[in-house]
Design an enzyme around this catalytic site. Structure first.
Site, PDB file in Angstrom:
ATOM      1  N   LEU A  68       1.600   3.558   2.431  1.00 23.68           N
ATOM      2  CA  LEU A  68       2.543   3.713   3.546  1.00 23.68           C
ATOM      3  C   LEU A  68       3.595   2.612   3.534  1.00 23.68           C
ATOM      4  O   LEU A  68       4.793   2.879   3.716  1.00 23.68           O
ATOM      5  CB  LEU A  68       1.766   3.709   4.880  1.00 23.68           C
ATOM      6  CG  LEU A  68       2.614   3.838   6.131  1.00 23.68           C
ATOM      7  CD1 LEU A  68       3.415   5.134   6.129  1.00 23.68           C
ATOM      8  CD2 LEU A  68       1.739   3.758   7.391  1.00 23.68           C
ATOM      9  N   ALA A 107      -4.904  -2.315   5.786  1.00 23.80           N
ATOM     10  CA  ALA A 107      -6.210  -1.750   6.139  1.00 23.80           C
ATOM     11  C   ALA A 107      -7.148  -1.885   4.954  1.00 23.80           C
ATOM     12  O   ALA A 107      -6.705  -2.071   3.814  1.00 23.80           O
ATOM     13  CB  ALA A 107      -6.065  -0.273   6.507  1.00 23.80           C
ATOM     14  N   TYR A 133     -16.240   3.074   7.713  1.00 22.57           N
ATOM     15  CA  TYR A 133     -14.770   3.005   7.733  1.00 22.57           C
ATOM     16  C   TYR A 133     -14.238   3.524   9.077  1.00 22.57           C
ATOM     17  O   TYR A 133     -13.453   2.859   9.751  1.00 22.57           O
ATOM     18  CB  TYR A 133     -14.195   3.817   6.563  1.00 22.57           C
ATOM     19  CG  TYR A 133     -12.716   4.078   6.635  1.00 22.57           C
ATOM     20  CD1 TYR A 133     -11.794   3.070   6.378  1.00 22.57           C
ATOM     21  CD2 TYR A 133     -12.217   5.354   6.957  1.00 22.57           C
ATOM     22  CE1 TYR A 133     -10.418   3.316   6.447  1.00 22.57           C
ATOM     23  CE2 TYR A 133     -10.863   5.604   7.023  1.00 22.57           C
ATOM     24  CZ  TYR A 133      -9.972   4.582   6.768  1.00 22.57           C
ATOM     25  OH  TYR A 133      -8.621   4.834   6.841  1.00 22.57           O
ATOM     26  N   ASP A 181      -2.145 -12.654   5.338  1.00 25.70           N
ATOM     27  CA  ASP A 181      -3.458 -12.045   5.550  1.00 25.70           C
ATOM     28  C   ASP A 181      -3.638 -11.842   7.052  1.00 25.70           C
ATOM     29  O   ASP A 181      -3.667 -12.813   7.813  1.00 25.70           O
ATOM     30  CB  ASP A 181      -4.524 -13.009   4.990  1.00 25.70           C
ATOM     31  CG  ASP A 181      -5.939 -12.472   5.134  1.00 25.70           C
ATOM     32  OD1 ASP A 181      -6.125 -11.455   5.822  1.00 25.70           O
ATOM     33  OD2 ASP A 181      -6.842 -13.097   4.557  1.00 25.70           O
ATOM     34  N   GLY A 240       0.834  -1.205   0.000  1.00 22.17           N
ATOM     35  CA  GLY A 240       0.000   0.000   0.000  1.00 22.17           C
ATOM     36  C   GLY A 240       0.870   1.257   0.000  1.00 22.17           C
ATOM     37  O   GLY A 240       2.102   1.179  -0.126  1.00 22.17           O
ATOM     38  N   LYS A 265     -12.347   1.412  11.983  1.00 18.54           N
ATOM     39  CA  LYS A 265     -10.992   1.813  12.382  1.00 18.54           C
ATOM     40  C   LYS A 265     -10.960   2.068  13.893  1.00 18.54           C
ATOM     41  O   LYS A 265      -9.973   1.777  14.557  1.00 18.54           O
ATOM     42  CB  LYS A 265     -10.533   3.058  11.620  1.00 18.54           C
ATOM     43  CG  LYS A 265     -10.256   2.857  10.133  1.00 18.54           C
ATOM     44  CD  LYS A 265      -9.066   1.955   9.838  1.00 18.54           C
ATOM     45  CE  LYS A 265      -7.742   2.595  10.173  1.00 18.54           C
ATOM     46  NZ  LYS A 265      -6.597   1.700   9.804  1.00 18.54           N
ATOM     47  N   THR A 292      -9.293   0.501   3.045  1.00 19.74           N
ATOM     48  CA  THR A 292      -9.320   1.964   3.007  1.00 19.74           C
ATOM     49  C   THR A 292     -10.354   2.544   2.034  1.00 19.74           C
ATOM     50  O   THR A 292     -10.359   3.751   1.797  1.00 19.74           O
ATOM     51  CB  THR A 292      -7.921   2.520   2.649  1.00 19.74           C
ATOM     52  OG1 THR A 292      -7.494   1.929   1.420  1.00 19.74           O
ATOM     53  CG2 THR A 292      -6.905   2.213   3.724  1.00 19.74           C
TER      54      THR A 292
HETATM   55  N1  LIG Z   1      -5.469   6.651   2.549  1.00 19.60           N
HETATM   56  C1  LIG Z   1      -5.833   7.644   3.376  1.00 19.60           C
HETATM   57  O1  LIG Z   1      -6.234   8.744   2.956  1.00 19.60           O
HETATM   58  C2  LIG Z   1      -5.744   7.458   4.862  1.00 19.60           C
HETATM   59  C3  LIG Z   1      -6.145   8.518   5.706  1.00 19.60           C
HETATM   60  C4  LIG Z   1      -6.045   8.343   7.079  1.00 19.60           C
HETATM   61  C5  LIG Z   1      -5.569   7.153   7.597  1.00 19.60           C
HETATM   62  N2  LIG Z   1      -5.201   6.137   6.754  1.00 19.60           N
HETATM   63  C6  LIG Z   1      -4.703   4.876   7.339  1.00 19.60           C
HETATM   64  O2  LIG Z   1      -3.329   4.793   7.017  1.00 19.60           O
HETATM   65  C7  LIG Z   1      -2.957   3.408   6.891  1.00 19.60           C
HETATM   66  C8  LIG Z   1      -2.210   3.208   5.580  1.00 19.60           C
HETATM   67  O3  LIG Z   1      -3.092   3.576   4.535  1.00 19.60           O
HETATM   68  P1  LIG Z   1      -2.685   3.415   2.998  1.00 19.60           P
HETATM   69  O4  LIG Z   1      -3.293   4.585   2.290  1.00 19.60           O
HETATM   70  O5  LIG Z   1      -1.231   3.139   2.890  1.00 19.60           O
HETATM   71  O6  LIG Z   1      -3.534   2.119   2.634  1.00 19.60           O
HETATM   72  P2  LIG Z   1      -3.537   1.325   1.263  1.00 19.60           P
HETATM   73  O7  LIG Z   1      -2.701   2.018   0.252  1.00 19.60           O
HETATM   74  O8  LIG Z   1      -4.982   1.034   0.962  1.00 19.60           O
HETATM   75  O9  LIG Z   1      -2.774  -0.026   1.655  1.00 19.60           O
HETATM   76  C9  LIG Z   1      -3.348  -0.984   2.470  1.00 19.60           C
HETATM   77  C10 LIG Z   1      -2.689  -2.298   2.129  1.00 19.60           C
HETATM   78  O10 LIG Z   1      -3.229  -3.310   3.004  1.00 19.60           O
HETATM   79  C11 LIG Z   1      -3.523  -4.444   2.214  1.00 19.60           C
HETATM   80  N3  LIG Z   1      -4.508  -5.290   2.874  1.00 19.60           N
HETATM   81  C12 LIG Z   1      -5.864  -5.231   2.804  1.00 19.60           C
HETATM   82  N4  LIG Z   1      -6.410  -6.218   3.513  1.00 19.60           N
HETATM   83  C13 LIG Z   1      -5.381  -6.931   4.052  1.00 19.60           C
HETATM   84  C14 LIG Z   1      -5.302  -8.086   4.871  1.00 19.60           C
HETATM   85  N5  LIG Z   1      -6.406  -8.731   5.274  1.00 19.60           N
HETATM   86  N6  LIG Z   1      -4.077  -8.557   5.236  1.00 19.60           N
HETATM   87  C15 LIG Z   1      -2.953  -7.938   4.818  1.00 19.60           C
HETATM   88  N7  LIG Z   1      -2.957  -6.845   4.030  1.00 19.60           N
HETATM   89  C16 LIG Z   1      -4.169  -6.346   3.651  1.00 19.60           C
HETATM   90  C17 LIG Z   1      -4.014  -3.860   0.904  1.00 19.60           C
HETATM   91  O11 LIG Z   1      -4.014  -4.841  -0.104  1.00 19.60           O
HETATM   92  P3  LIG Z   1      -5.114  -4.714  -1.298  1.00 19.60           P
HETATM   93  O12 LIG Z   1      -4.814  -3.434  -2.009  1.00 19.60           O
HETATM   94  O13 LIG Z   1      -4.846  -5.943  -2.114  1.00 19.60           O
HETATM   95  O14 LIG Z   1      -6.451  -4.706  -0.642  1.00 19.60           O
HETATM   96  C18 LIG Z   1      -2.996  -2.744   0.683  1.00 19.60           C
HETATM   97  O15 LIG Z   1      -1.818  -3.220   0.057  1.00 19.60           O
HETATM   98  C19 LIG Z   1      -4.249   2.623   7.027  1.00 19.60           C
HETATM   99  O16 LIG Z   1      -4.374   2.154   8.335  1.00 19.60           O
HETATM  100  C20 LIG Z   1      -5.339   3.627   6.762  1.00 19.60           C
HETATM  101  O17 LIG Z   1      -6.544   3.296   7.410  1.00 19.60           O
HETATM  102  C21 LIG Z   1      -5.258   6.276   5.402  1.00 19.60           C
END
Ligand SMILES: NC(=O)c1ccc[n+]([C@@H]2O[C@H](COP(=O)([O-])OP(=O)(O)OC[C@H]3O[C@@H](n4cnc5c(N)ncnc54)[C@H](OP(=O)(O)O)[C@@H]3O)[C@@H](O)[C@H]2O)c1
Length: 290
Positions: free
Chosen positions: A13, A62, A127, A38, A11, A131, A64
């Protein structure tokens, strides 16, 4: 030696942590994502942690998809709540450390002052609710863990608002963007280095010695409209951005109107300096364009 597992490592981060991992030679990193690991599969997770001698996790995994979560609460809850509980339970067995990432969407957005860690949470969408359940799994555990809430994450990796605006800006002459939701954009690269700096400064000590919740975003304040204007300017795009209201851009999930985070605690406790959001945006767009 810290053996640090990065879950959800493909993802935004997770990818940013991968990019800077070589700067931290004291740490041994293990990067895993679906389908190899997973977090919802407890037995697999526990085996992986025990056999790999994992003693630290940064949970970047997550669900997301904020709007899709409204239609499929089960998957959001499974990953964002049960998955986090699994991590906590597995780490309890090895007395490990956890940095878990949460969101500004645990707040309802009715405030007009930047949210502090102690402020009451009241998520207004699925969501945010799931969270929050994940946060509680961490907060109710006895492991050495912290929750870092962040907001409006973007990166040169994955899909995000910056990349969408750059794409639309290439083809559209005009675009309406919401100006009545205010928060702070956060470059995932800055959050990545903050996570690793926290682990570096607490190798021998607890990371949660001054409480378990921290807020982190870039500095400053913006609406999505301001953010879009800055993206077009830094991307040298002529697309005109018009301010519109939330009511004119209906989405499945409600989002907080105000979600600026107060970062005093993380800055003081870990001696972290945080870049202004526009400076980090410039760095990200430069990376995307070169
Ligand atoms: N994006 C935002 O704007 C935002 C804002 C505030 C907080 N956050 C938080 O910041 C953190 C990082 O966000 P991000 O934007 O980097 O998220 P992201 O790009 O959506 O990456 C999440 C990763 O987790 C993987 N994943 C999903 N289900 C899983 C599972 N069961 N086991 C293992 N891996 C799994 C996803 O794979 P798939 O793609 O294959 O599903 C993806 O590679 C998260 O906790 C998010 O809630 C994000």
């Amino acid at each position: 030696m810290m053996n640090i597992l990065i879950t959800g490592s493909n993802g935004q981060l997770g990818s940013e942590i991968k990019d800077i991992a070589n700067n931290y030679t004291d740490f041994n990193f293990i990067f895993k994502d679906l389908p190899d690991l997973d977090i919802c599969n407890y037995n697999e997770l526990e085996r992986f942690i025990t056999e790999g001698k994992i003693n630290t996790i940064i949970n970047c995994a997550a669900y997301t998809a904020v709007d899709k979560a409204e239609e499929d609460k089960e998957i959001s809850q499974k990953v964002n709540a049960t998955g986090v509980l699994n991590l906590v339970k597995a780490l309890e067995k090895v007395n490990g450390k956890l940095i878990h990432i949460s969101t500004d969407y645990v707040f309802n957005g009715n405030s007009f002052l930047p949210y502090q860690e102690s402020d009451i949470v009241s998520p207004i969408g699925v969501y945010g609710q799931t969270k929050r359940e994940g946060e509680l799994a961490v907060l109710n555990s006895s492991i050495d863990a912290i929750v870092i809430r962040t907001s409006w994450l973007y990166s040169s990796y994955g899909n995000n608002f910056v990349k969408t605006m750059l794409r639309l800006g290439e083809t559209k002459e005009e675009l309406g963007v919401i100006f009545d939701q205010v928060g702070t954009p956060t470059y995932a690269k800055d959050l990545a280095s903050t996570c690793l700096e926290i682990l570096s400064c607490c190798k021998e000590n607890n990371i949660n010695s001054n409480g378990k919740v921290y807020h982190f975003s870039n500095e400053g304040v913006a609406s999505w409209y301001d953010f879009a204007i800055a993206i077009m300017a830094l991307g040298n795009l002529d697309c005109k951005v018009k301010p519109i209201e939330t009511k004119d851009y209906p989405t499945l999930a409600k989002r907080p109107h105000f979600s600026v985070l107060n970062k005093s605690k993380i800055k003081n406790d870990f001696n972290i300096s945080i870049p202004f959001w526009k400076d980090s945006l410039e760095a990200c767009i430069f990376k995307l364009k070169n």
